[in-house]
Design a protein around this motif. Structure first.
Motif, PDB file in Angstrom:
ATOM      1  N   GLU A  29     -52.657 -13.689  43.127  1.00  0.00           N
ATOM      2  CA  GLU A  29     -52.347 -12.660  42.139  1.00  0.00           C
ATOM      3  C   GLU A  29     -51.609 -11.498  42.799  1.00  0.00           C
ATOM      4  N   LYS A  30     -50.681 -10.898  42.055  1.00  0.00           N
ATOM      5  CA  LYS A  30     -49.979  -9.711  42.548  1.00  0.00           C
ATOM      6  C   LYS A  30     -50.955  -8.544  42.486  1.00  0.00           C
ATOM      7  N   PHE A  41     -43.437  -1.950  48.890  1.00  0.00           N
ATOM      8  CA  PHE A  41     -44.751  -2.365  49.369  1.00  0.00           C
ATOM      9  C   PHE A  41     -45.316  -3.310  48.326  1.00  0.00           C
ATOM     10  N   LEU A  42     -45.329  -4.602  48.662  1.00  0.00           N
ATOM     11  CA  LEU A  42     -45.694  -5.649  47.720  1.00  0.00           C
ATOM     12  C   LEU A  42     -46.814  -6.481  48.322  1.00  0.00           C
ATOM     13  N   THR A  43     -47.937  -6.607  47.580  1.00  0.00           N
ATOM     14  CA  THR A  43     -49.043  -7.404  48.087  1.00  0.00           C
ATOM     15  C   THR A  43     -49.506  -8.422  47.054  1.00  0.00           C
ATOM     16  N   VAL A  44     -50.099  -9.512  47.575  1.00  0.00           N
ATOM     17  CA  VAL A  44     -50.725 -10.552  46.770  1.00  0.00           C
ATOM     18  C   VAL A  44     -52.076 -10.855  47.402  1.00  0.00           C
ATOM     19  N   GLY A  45     -52.942 -11.516  46.636  1.00  0.00           N
ATOM     20  CA  GLY A  45     -54.240 -11.886  47.185  1.00  0.00           C
ATOM     21  C   GLY A  45     -54.895 -12.975  46.370  1.00  0.00           C
ATOM     22  N   VAL A  46     -55.892 -13.591  46.972  1.00  0.00           N
ATOM     23  CA  VAL A  46     -56.708 -14.580  46.282  1.00  0.00           C
ATOM     24  C   VAL A  46     -57.593 -13.817  45.300  1.00  0.00           C
ATOM     25  N   PRO A  47     -57.673 -14.250  44.027  1.00  0.00           N
ATOM     26  CA  PRO A  47     -58.563 -13.577  43.086  1.00  0.00           C
ATOM     27  C   PRO A  47     -59.980 -13.452  43.666  1.00  0.00           C
ATOM     28  N   GLU A  48     -60.579 -12.303  43.475  1.00  0.00           N
ATOM     29  CA  GLU A  48     -61.944 -11.999  43.930  1.00  0.00           C
ATOM     30  C   GLU A  48     -62.072 -11.780  45.442  1.00  0.00           C
ATOM     31  N   SER A  49     -60.968 -11.798  46.193  1.00  0.00           N
ATOM     32  CA  SER A  49     -61.020 -11.545  47.628  1.00  0.00           C
ATOM     33  C   SER A  49     -60.427 -10.165  47.911  1.00  0.00           C
ATOM     34  N   PRO A  50     -61.038  -9.391  48.811  1.00  0.00           N
ATOM     35  CA  PRO A  50     -60.496  -8.064  49.116  1.00  0.00           C
ATOM     36  C   PRO A  50     -59.259  -8.090  50.015  1.00  0.00           C
ATOM     37  N   VAL A  51     -59.008  -9.188  50.736  1.00  0.00           N
ATOM     38  CA  VAL A  51     -57.884  -9.256  51.670  1.00  0.00           C
ATOM     39  C   VAL A  51     -56.578  -9.408  50.897  1.00  0.00           C
ATOM     40  N   GLN A  52     -55.576  -8.636  51.307  1.00  0.00           N
ATOM     41  CA  GLN A  52     -54.267  -8.708  50.668  1.00  0.00           C
ATOM     42  C   GLN A  52     -53.209  -9.105  51.684  1.00  0.00           C
TER      43      GLN A  52
END
Length: 127
Positions: A29-30, A41-52
């Motif tokens: 997810e974005k 500054f663009l980040t994505v991450g696994v849903p429910e995970s704090p790491v981006q």
């Protein structure tokens, strides 16, 4: 004392193309999309995970992958890698092998993003 991994960075040549790969392809997810003073500054991450994952714009050099061809820039964990592999392949994700492989530490396969960065996909062994 350190308490968390907040960000990891993947260098990409086209942030919009990378965003499409990591969201529509891998299903991340974005999180953040901010036009900062030093660049977007663009980040994505696994849903429910704090790491981006920061998708940071960097020019490609001499036709080589932006990460210099290093394997496993990011490792993503799956609870059913063979099922996820089929879904991701149908979405057009490119893998370095035809099928996931069994290892003593679980199951693994590597995908490549549009810039040649390797994304390791792993499933831990079943207890």
């Amino acid at each position: 004392m350190l308490t968390n991994i907040m960000y990891v960075t993947i260098n990409v040549t086209d942030q919009d193309r990378a965003l499409e790969f990591y969201t529509a392809g891998l299903g991340l997810e974005k999180r953040i999309d901010f036009p900062g003073p030093e660049g977007r500054f663009l980040t994505v991450g696994v849903p429910e995970s704090p790491v981006q994952i920061i998708l940071w714009r960097q020019a490609a050099g001499s036709g080589q992958p932006v990460n210099g061809g290093q394997p496993g820039t990011v490792v993503l964990e799956s609870d059913d890698l063979r099922k996820d592999f089929e879904i991701l392949r149908e979405r057009g994700v490119t893998f370095t092998q035809p099928e996931p492989e069994d290892y003593p530490f679980g199951i693994r396969i590597e995908a490549t993003d549009p810039d040649g960065n390797r994304i390791s996909l792993r499933q831990p062994p079943k207890p």
